[in-house]
Design a protein around this motif. Structure first.
Motif, mmCIF file in Angstrom:
data_model
loop_
_atom_site.group_PDB
_atom_site.id
_atom_site.type_symbol
_atom_site.label_atom_id
_atom_site.label_comp_id
_atom_site.label_asym_id
_atom_site.label_seq_id
_atom_site.Cartn_x
_atom_site.Cartn_y
_atom_site.Cartn_z
ATOM 1 N N VAL A 74 0.864 -1.181 0.000
ATOM 2 C CA VAL A 74 0.000 0.000 0.000
ATOM 3 C C VAL A 74 0.900 1.230 0.000
ATOM 4 C CG1 VAL A 74 -1.940 -1.091 1.167
ATOM 5 C CG2 VAL A 74 -0.159 -0.014 2.531
ATOM 6 N N GLU A 75 0.462 2.278 -0.652
ATOM 7 C CA GLU A 75 1.246 3.512 -0.701
ATOM 8 C C GLU A 75 1.153 4.244 0.635
ATOM 9 O OE1 GLU A 75 -0.387 5.533 -4.058
ATOM 10 O OE2 GLU A 75 1.020 4.589 -5.466
ATOM 11 N N TRP A 76 2.292 4.652 1.136
ATOM 12 C CA TRP A 76 2.369 5.336 2.424
ATOM 13 C C TRP A 76 2.648 6.828 2.224
ATOM 14 C CZ3 TRP A 76 7.179 5.215 6.057
ATOM 15 C CH2 TRP A 76 6.869 5.831 7.276
ATOM 16 N N VAL A 77 3.721 7.129 1.501
ATOM 17 C CA VAL A 77 4.078 8.516 1.200
ATOM 18 C C VAL A 77 4.216 8.637 -0.321
ATOM 19 C CG1 VAL A 77 5.779 10.349 1.494
ATOM 20 C CG2 VAL A 77 5.295 8.782 3.393
ATOM 21 N N THR A 83 7.954 7.403 -4.071
ATOM 22 C CA THR A 83 6.845 6.785 -3.346
ATOM 23 C C THR A 83 7.408 5.824 -2.305
ATOM 24 O OG1 THR A 83 5.420 6.899 -5.289
ATOM 25 C CG2 THR A 83 4.763 5.378 -3.556
ATOM 26 N N LEU A 84 6.895 5.910 -1.088
ATOM 27 C CA LEU A 84 7.240 4.944 -0.047
ATOM 28 C C LEU A 84 6.058 4.009 0.144
ATOM 29 C CD1 LEU A 84 9.028 7.050 2.737
ATOM 30 C CD2 LEU A 84 10.061 5.561 1.029
ATOM 31 N N GLU A 85 6.322 2.711 0.146
ATOM 32 C CA GLU A 85 5.256 1.718 0.265
ATOM 33 C C GLU A 85 5.496 0.821 1.468
ATOM 34 O OE1 GLU A 85 3.882 0.939 -4.315
ATOM 35 O OE2 GLU A 85 5.807 0.078 -3.689
ATOM 36 N N PRO A 143 8.762 -6.024 2.781
ATOM 37 C CA PRO A 143 9.011 -6.139 1.337
ATOM 38 C C PRO A 143 10.091 -5.210 0.816
ATOM 39 C CG PRO A 143 7.110 -4.748 1.704
ATOM 40 C CD PRO A 143 7.609 -5.150 3.072
ATOM 41 N N ASN A 144 10.574 -4.276 1.663
ATOM 42 C CA ASN A 144 11.569 -3.315 1.178
ATOM 43 C C ASN A 144 12.444 -2.833 2.340
ATOM 44 O OD1 ASN A 144 10.059 -1.169 2.511
ATOM 45 N ND2 ASN A 144 8.639 -1.296 0.788
ATOM 46 N N LEU A 145 13.484 -2.100 1.998
ATOM 47 C CA LEU A 145 14.444 -1.644 3.005
ATOM 48 C C LEU A 145 13.863 -0.596 3.946
ATOM 49 C CD1 LEU A 145 17.724 -1.484 0.885
ATOM 50 C CD2 LEU A 145 17.332 -2.921 2.888
#
Length: 430
Positions: A74-77, A83-85, A143-145
């Motif tokens: 989901v998109e956070w920022v 885009t931060l997810e 899912p990401n750093l």
């Protein structure tokens, strides 16, 4: 059924988080009522974590039988530049880690109910323990750093609270501060490495970083040395969290916390986080031979250093702590020579063997308290122990099993993982 389990995988870390919040809010707002329900809250906590264990096994079953990876974001920022997810990612690595973390934490919590029954901080300890478990489960699903770093810091905070749980003892206060400060060194390097790779690849996603980095290196678009620098900065995080030389100094002092948290830190949570991140970043690290050699030599030095220091210890828990340092070196050394499967195999076998040894040590310490009183300097001193097999036959058998496994004695589990690592090291010939 498979898609249903994947769709609701977010419940695995959320369930222990709920129990932590319930106990935490209860202690702040309704202290006496919460303290009077201590056993009920413990069973509530263990029950919720049990549900996480069941779901973890379900996910592992489908991944083991060839299920495809599953990612939910989901998109956070969101803004014009980036885009931060947030979300979760399920693949064979995360499914194995879910099993290890949830099952060891489940068993430790059952053990904690008896071990901490006399302590006035019983409910507080369960609240911290649940938050710690929730943070580690969320970390392995990241899912990401970006998300890794969030939960990386959260497990560091939980370790600070748990190591310093008996804060009235000056040694416990010093130990938790030492752990916190030492880990800040590695975490700062990790943050710089994450930002460096984003600068190069414009992504925080593990697979995207690896693919874009390969394209840039093949096209000579970036200097090789720059990639090596950022990879080594990222590896500073695992060096501190997994107690690799020279940032291994905090782990033995972490024994100042109650024995259940010693078992959880050394088996399935804090120290396993560094191995997990190294494994997750493996496609990036293997593009740089210098980095892989550095990881292998760091692990080798740590394994030798931890083992040689361990044999000089007279404190039971510190001896086990240095043994953990040595075994983590084994795992890191395996990853450094490209032995991905063997390194993670040893992570699993070591987790259960070391948890067994720490829980056994807690049983011994409790037994010694009846003779020597509540004095860690005495009831953990192996020079004052002897003939315990006759008094504690069940503990002696379980401790022997754990010891033989850690020693790599066939047919116990660690024999198979250590043997695989040594075979791969022989073939690597670095």
């Amino acid at each position: 059924m498979e898609q249903l389990l994947y769709r609701y995988a977010w419940l695995i870390p959320v369930l222990p988080l709920i129990s932590s919040l319930v106990m935490g809010i209860g202690l702040i707002s309704f202290r006496e009522a919460t303290q009077s329900l201590r056993r009920d809250l413990a069973f509530f906590t263990i029950g919720l974590l049990g549900l996480s264990v069941v779901q973890s096994f379900g996910i592992f079953y489908f991944q083991f039988n060839g299920g495809s990876p599953y990612k939910y974001l989901v998109e956070w920022v969101v803004n014009r530049d980036f885009t931060l997810e947030l979300g979760y990612f399920i693949d064979p690595l995360s499914s194995v880690m879910l099993i290890v973390v949830s099952t060891v934490a489940f068993l430790v919590m059952i053990y904690t109910d008896g071990y901490m029954s006399y302590d006035t901080g019983y409910v507080r300890f369960f609240s911290y323990l649940s938050l710690f478990t929730s943070s580690m489960l969320a970390l392995v699903l990241s899912p990401n750093l970006t998300q890794v770093y969030i939960f990386w810091e959260l497990i560091g905070m939980c370790s600070y609270l748990l190591i310093g749980f008996w804060f009235t003892r000056s040694t416990a206060g010093d130990a938790c501060q030492k752990a916190f400060v030492t880990n800040r060194v590695g975490d700062f390097g990790l943050l710089l490495g994450i930002l460096g790779f984003y600068w190069l690849t414009k992504s925080f996603e593990f697979s995207e970083i690896s693919l874009r980095l390969k394209v840039l290196l093949d096209a000579n678009a970036i200097p090789l040395e720059l990639g090596v620098l950022f990879a080594l900065l990222v590896f500073m995080g695992p060096i501190s969290k997994s107690a690799q030389f020279p940032l291994h100094v905090w782990l033995p002092d972490a024994m100042e916390g109650p024995t259940p948290i010693s078992a959880l830190i050394h088996a399935a949570t804090l120290v396993a986080a560094g191995i997990f991140l190294t494994a997750r970043m493996f496609p990036v690290f293997e593009q740089f031979e210098t980095v892989m050699n550095f990881i292998a030599w760091t692990g080798g030095i740590t394994a030798f250093l931890g083992a040689t220091i361990a044999v000089t210890q007279v404190d039971l828990k510190k001896g086990l702590a240095y043994s953990t340092v040595s075994q983590l070196g084994y795992m890191m050394m395996a990853l450094g020579v490209g032995s991905y499967s063997a390194g993670l195999f040893h992570l699993v076998t070591h987790a259960y063997s070391k948890a067994l040894l720490f829980l056994g040590s807690g049983s011994v310490i409790h037994g010694m308290e009846g003779v020597l009183g509540f004095n860690p300097a005495k009831n953990q001193d192996m020079n004052l122990m002897g003939g315990l097999r006759k008094k504690m036959p069940i503990t002696s058998v379980t401790f022997l099993i754990g010891t033989l496994s850690i020693c790599g004695f066939p047919p116990f589990s660690c024999f198979w993982s250590k043997d695989e690592i040594l075979a791969d090291l022989f073939n690597a010939n670095i």
